[in-house]
Scaffold this motif. Structure first.
Motif, PDB file in Angstrom:
ATOM      1  N   ASN A  19       0.855  -1.181   0.000  1.00  0.00           N
ATOM      2  CA  ASN A  19       0.000   0.000   0.000  1.00  0.00           C
ATOM      3  C   ASN A  19       0.896   1.238   0.000  1.00  0.00           C
ATOM      4  OD1 ASN A  19      -2.058   1.759   0.184  1.00  0.00           O
ATOM      5  ND2 ASN A  19      -2.655   1.250   2.284  1.00  0.00           N
ATOM      6  N   GLU A  20       1.356   1.638  -1.159  1.00  0.00           N
ATOM      7  CA  GLU A  20       2.297   2.751  -1.234  1.00  0.00           C
ATOM      8  C   GLU A  20       1.561   4.077  -1.208  1.00  0.00           C
ATOM      9  OE1 GLU A  20       5.357   2.859  -4.044  1.00  0.00           O
ATOM     10  OE2 GLU A  20       5.730   0.718  -3.971  1.00  0.00           O
ATOM     11  N   ASP A  21       2.005   4.955  -0.307  1.00  0.00           N
ATOM     12  CA  ASP A  21       1.439   6.298  -0.227  1.00  0.00           C
ATOM     13  C   ASP A  21       2.277   7.289  -1.022  1.00  0.00           C
ATOM     14  OD1 ASP A  21      -0.593   5.448   1.414  1.00  0.00           O
ATOM     15  OD2 ASP A  21       0.569   5.780   3.245  1.00  0.00           O
ATOM     16  N   ASP A  22       3.456   6.867  -1.487  1.00  0.00           N
ATOM     17  CA  ASP A  22       4.344   7.766  -2.214  1.00  0.00           C
ATOM     18  C   ASP A  22       3.783   8.149  -3.578  1.00  0.00           C
ATOM     19  OD1 ASP A  22       6.048   7.577  -0.107  1.00  0.00           O
ATOM     20  OD2 ASP A  22       7.342   6.070  -1.039  1.00  0.00           O
ATOM     21  N   ASP A  23       2.983   7.284  -4.168  1.00  0.00           N
ATOM     22  CA  ASP A  23       2.451   7.543  -5.498  1.00  0.00           C
ATOM     23  C   ASP A  23       1.203   8.419  -5.464  1.00  0.00           C
ATOM     24  OD1 ASP A  23       4.448   6.032  -6.562  1.00  0.00           O
ATOM     25  OD2 ASP A  23       3.253   4.202  -6.687  1.00  0.00           O
ATOM     26  N   GLU A  24       0.789   8.819  -4.281  1.00  0.00           N
ATOM     27  CA  GLU A  24      -0.418   9.614  -4.149  1.00  0.00           C
ATOM     28  C   GLU A  24      -0.186  11.007  -4.731  1.00  0.00           C
ATOM     29  OE1 GLU A  24      -2.911  11.407  -0.487  1.00  0.00           O
ATOM     30  OE2 GLU A  24      -2.285   9.327  -0.338  1.00  0.00           O
ATOM     31  N   ILE A  25      -1.091  11.447  -5.549  1.00  0.00           N
ATOM     32  CA  ILE A  25      -0.976  12.748  -6.197  1.00  0.00           C
ATOM     33  C   ILE A  25      -1.612  13.798  -5.292  1.00  0.00           C
ATOM     34  CG2 ILE A  25      -1.673  14.127  -8.176  1.00  0.00           C
ATOM     35  CD1 ILE A  25      -1.679  11.545  -9.808  1.00  0.00           C
ATOM     36  N   ILE A  26      -0.883  14.871  -5.088  1.00  0.00           N
ATOM     37  CA  ILE A  26      -1.389  15.963  -4.262  1.00  0.00           C
ATOM     38  C   ILE A  26      -1.931  17.031  -5.202  1.00  0.00           C
ATOM     39  CG2 ILE A  26      -0.785  17.739  -2.599  1.00  0.00           C
ATOM     40  CD1 ILE A  26       1.465  15.883  -1.647  1.00  0.00           C
ATOM     41  N   TRP A  27      -3.219  17.276  -5.090  1.00  0.00           N
ATOM     42  CA  TRP A  27      -3.850  18.271  -5.940  1.00  0.00           C
ATOM     43  C   TRP A  27      -3.779  19.630  -5.273  1.00  0.00           C
ATOM     44  CZ3 TRP A  27      -4.895  17.078 -10.739  1.00  0.00           C
ATOM     45  CH2 TRP A  27      -5.077  15.752 -11.077  1.00  0.00           C
ATOM     46  N   VAL A  28      -3.391  20.617  -6.044  1.00  0.00           N
ATOM     47  CA  VAL A  28      -3.323  21.985  -5.555  1.00  0.00           C
ATOM     48  C   VAL A  28      -4.351  22.786  -6.342  1.00  0.00           C
ATOM     49  CG1 VAL A  28      -1.850  23.994  -5.258  1.00  0.00           C
ATOM     50  CG2 VAL A  28      -0.874  21.716  -5.076  1.00  0.00           C
ATOM     51  N   SER A  29      -5.156  23.528  -5.614  1.00  0.00           N
ATOM     52  CA  SER A  29      -6.205  24.286  -6.290  1.00  0.00           C
ATOM     53  C   SER A  29      -5.603  25.444  -7.086  1.00  0.00           C
ATOM     54  CB  SER A  29      -7.211  24.825  -5.275  1.00  0.00           C
ATOM     55  OG  SER A  29      -6.627  25.838  -4.504  1.00  0.00           O
ATOM     56  N   LYS A  30      -6.343  25.862  -8.065  1.00  0.00           N
ATOM     57  CA  LYS A  30      -5.903  26.973  -8.901  1.00  0.00           C
ATOM     58  C   LYS A  30      -5.793  28.258  -8.075  1.00  0.00           C
ATOM     59  CE  LYS A  30      -7.029  28.993 -13.368  1.00  0.00           C
ATOM     60  NZ  LYS A  30      -7.989  28.979 -14.476  1.00  0.00           N
ATOM     61  N   SER A  31      -6.684  28.408  -7.121  1.00  0.00           N
ATOM     62  CA  SER A  31      -6.649  29.590  -6.252  1.00  0.00           C
ATOM     63  C   SER A  31      -5.378  29.617  -5.414  1.00  0.00           C
ATOM     64  CB  SER A  31      -7.862  29.606  -5.329  1.00  0.00           C
ATOM     65  OG  SER A  31      -9.043  29.672  -6.074  1.00  0.00           O
ATOM     66  N   GLU A  32      -4.972  28.451  -4.932  1.00  0.00           N
ATOM     67  CA  GLU A  32      -3.752  28.391  -4.133  1.00  0.00           C
ATOM     68  C   GLU A  32      -2.525  28.721  -4.975  1.00  0.00           C
ATOM     69  OE1 GLU A  32      -1.364  25.329  -1.180  1.00  0.00           O
ATOM     70  OE2 GLU A  32      -3.354  24.797  -1.908  1.00  0.00           O
ATOM     71  N   ILE A  33      -2.525  28.251  -6.197  1.00  0.00           N
ATOM     72  CA  ILE A  33      -1.421  28.569  -7.105  1.00  0.00           C
ATOM     73  C   ILE A  33      -1.361  30.075  -7.345  1.00  0.00           C
ATOM     74  CG2 ILE A  33      -0.584  28.295  -9.473  1.00  0.00           C
ATOM     75  CD1 ILE A  33      -1.735  25.437  -9.383  1.00  0.00           C
ATOM     76  N   LYS A  34      -2.530  30.685  -7.541  1.00  0.00           N
ATOM     77  CA  LYS A  34      -2.578  32.133  -7.760  1.00  0.00           C
ATOM     78  C   LYS A  34      -2.128  32.896  -6.519  1.00  0.00           C
ATOM     79  CE  LYS A  34      -6.173  32.297 -11.272  1.00  0.00           C
ATOM     80  NZ  LYS A  34      -7.511  32.805 -11.603  1.00  0.00           N
ATOM     81  N   ARG A  35      -2.535  32.420  -5.329  1.00  0.00           N
ATOM     82  CA  ARG A  35      -2.103  33.082  -4.091  1.00  0.00           C
ATOM     83  C   ARG A  35      -0.589  33.009  -3.939  1.00  0.00           C
ATOM     84  NH1 ARG A  35      -6.893  30.857  -1.933  1.00  0.00           N
ATOM     85  NH2 ARG A  35      -5.763  28.993  -1.302  1.00  0.00           N
ATOM     86  N   ASP A  36      -0.025  31.851  -4.243  1.00  0.00           N
ATOM     87  CA  ASP A  36       1.429  31.705  -4.163  1.00  0.00           C
ATOM     88  C   ASP A  36       2.128  32.629  -5.161  1.00  0.00           C
ATOM     89  OD1 ASP A  36       1.083  29.818  -2.206  1.00  0.00           O
ATOM     90  OD2 ASP A  36       1.413  28.090  -3.530  1.00  0.00           O
ATOM     91  N   ALA A  37       1.575  32.721  -6.360  1.00  0.00           N
ATOM     92  CA  ALA A  37       2.161  33.589  -7.379  1.00  0.00           C
ATOM     93  C   ALA A  37       2.088  35.053  -6.942  1.00  0.00           C
ATOM     94  CB  ALA A  37       1.457  33.390  -8.715  1.00  0.00           C
ATOM     95  N   GLU A  38       0.969  35.453  -6.354  1.00  0.00           N
ATOM     96  CA  GLU A  38       0.827  36.833  -5.874  1.00  0.00           C
ATOM     97  C   GLU A  38       1.796  37.117  -4.725  1.00  0.00           C
ATOM     98  OE1 GLU A  38      -0.911  39.551  -6.894  1.00  0.00           O
ATOM     99  OE2 GLU A  38      -1.351  38.352  -8.664  1.00  0.00           O
ATOM    100  N   ALA A  39       1.992  36.130  -3.865  1.00  0.00           N
ATOM    101  CA  ALA A  39       2.932  36.309  -2.752  1.00  0.00           C
ATOM    102  C   ALA A  39       4.354  36.489  -3.277  1.00  0.00           C
ATOM    103  CB  ALA A  39       2.861  35.119  -1.805  1.00  0.00           C
ATOM    104  N   LEU A  40       4.707  35.718  -4.289  1.00  0.00           N
ATOM    105  CA  LEU A  40       6.044  35.858  -4.866  1.00  0.00           C
ATOM    106  C   LEU A  40       6.185  37.182  -5.613  1.00  0.00           C
ATOM    107  CD1 LEU A  40       6.750  32.222  -6.061  1.00  0.00           C
ATOM    108  CD2 LEU A  40       7.762  33.426  -4.136  1.00  0.00           C
ATOM    109  N   LYS A  41       5.105  37.629  -6.232  1.00  0.00           N
ATOM    110  CA  LYS A  41       5.145  38.928  -6.901  1.00  0.00           C
ATOM    111  C   LYS A  41       5.308  40.048  -5.868  1.00  0.00           C
ATOM    112  CE  LYS A  41       1.733  41.141  -9.204  1.00  0.00           C
ATOM    113  NZ  LYS A  41       0.650  41.318 -10.157  1.00  0.00           N
ATOM    114  N   ALA A  42       4.649  39.900  -4.724  1.00  0.00           N
ATOM    115  CA  ALA A  42       4.801  40.893  -3.650  1.00  0.00           C
ATOM    116  C   ALA A  42       6.227  40.873  -3.101  1.00  0.00           C
ATOM    117  CB  ALA A  42       3.796  40.616  -2.537  1.00  0.00           C
TER     118      ALA A  42
END
Length: 184
Positions: A19-42
């Protein structure tokens, strides 16, 4: 089919679990990606607002530094686009060391401002209280010169009473600052 006990090792691969947990895909929401991008822009905008000496203390590679220096020269809409580019460059790098260095730079500035406020209050108490405040200064800074402090305080009181510019008060502050720097 019967397996011989000596052959079980052939079926198991070391380090692999059923039962491998390493292959589990972590989904990141589009909003979170945008928040991270805005933080880096700031973060990029903060870097652009820094002066040359402060930028020298922050670990930046050549491309990012060139983009920041260009953004410092650009005005209006071009600056916004350049900040977008800086944000993109920061997304391609690890921003942790840059953020850490920026936080240290801000903290150093805040500590210096707090020290100056403390020294200003001490100077004001020296002028108003006299000998009581001098003993406090001597407790804080044992290598302080009592006679020099008294002379400066006496002159500062004369200047204050005569409505003259506070030259001696500035000298008291300078003296306290040199004492504080020597104490560190």
């Amino acid at each position: 089919m019967y397996k011989h006990p000596d052959e079980e090792w052939l079926d198991e691969i070391p380090g692999q679990q059923e039962n491998e947990d390493d292959d589990e895909i972590i989904w990141v929401s589009k909003s979170e990606i945008k928040r991270d991008a805005e933080a880096l822009k700031a973060l990029g905008a903060e870097l652009v607002d820094l002066g040359k000496n402060a930028l020298d203390r922050i670990p930046l590679d050549e491309d990012l530094r060139a983009a920041i220096e260009l953004a410092q020269r650009i005005k209006k809409e071009g600056r916004r686009r350049q900040l977008q580019l800086i944000g993109k460059l920061l997304r391609q790098r690890d921003p942790e060391p840059i953020q850490t260095a920026l936080d240290k730079l801000k903290n150093r500035h805040n500590q210096q401002v707090a020290l100056f406020h403390k020294l200003e209050q001490l100077r004001d108490r020296l002028i108003s209280d006299g000998d009581e405040a001098i003993s406090e200064v001597l407790n804080l800074y044992p290598h302080a010169d009592r006679q020099q402090l008294r002379a400066l305080i006496r002159n500062a009181k004369k200047e204050r009473d005569g409505n003259k510019p506070p030259k001696s008060a500035r000298q008291i502050f300078q003296y306290l600052r040199t004492l504080a720097e020597a104490n560190d």
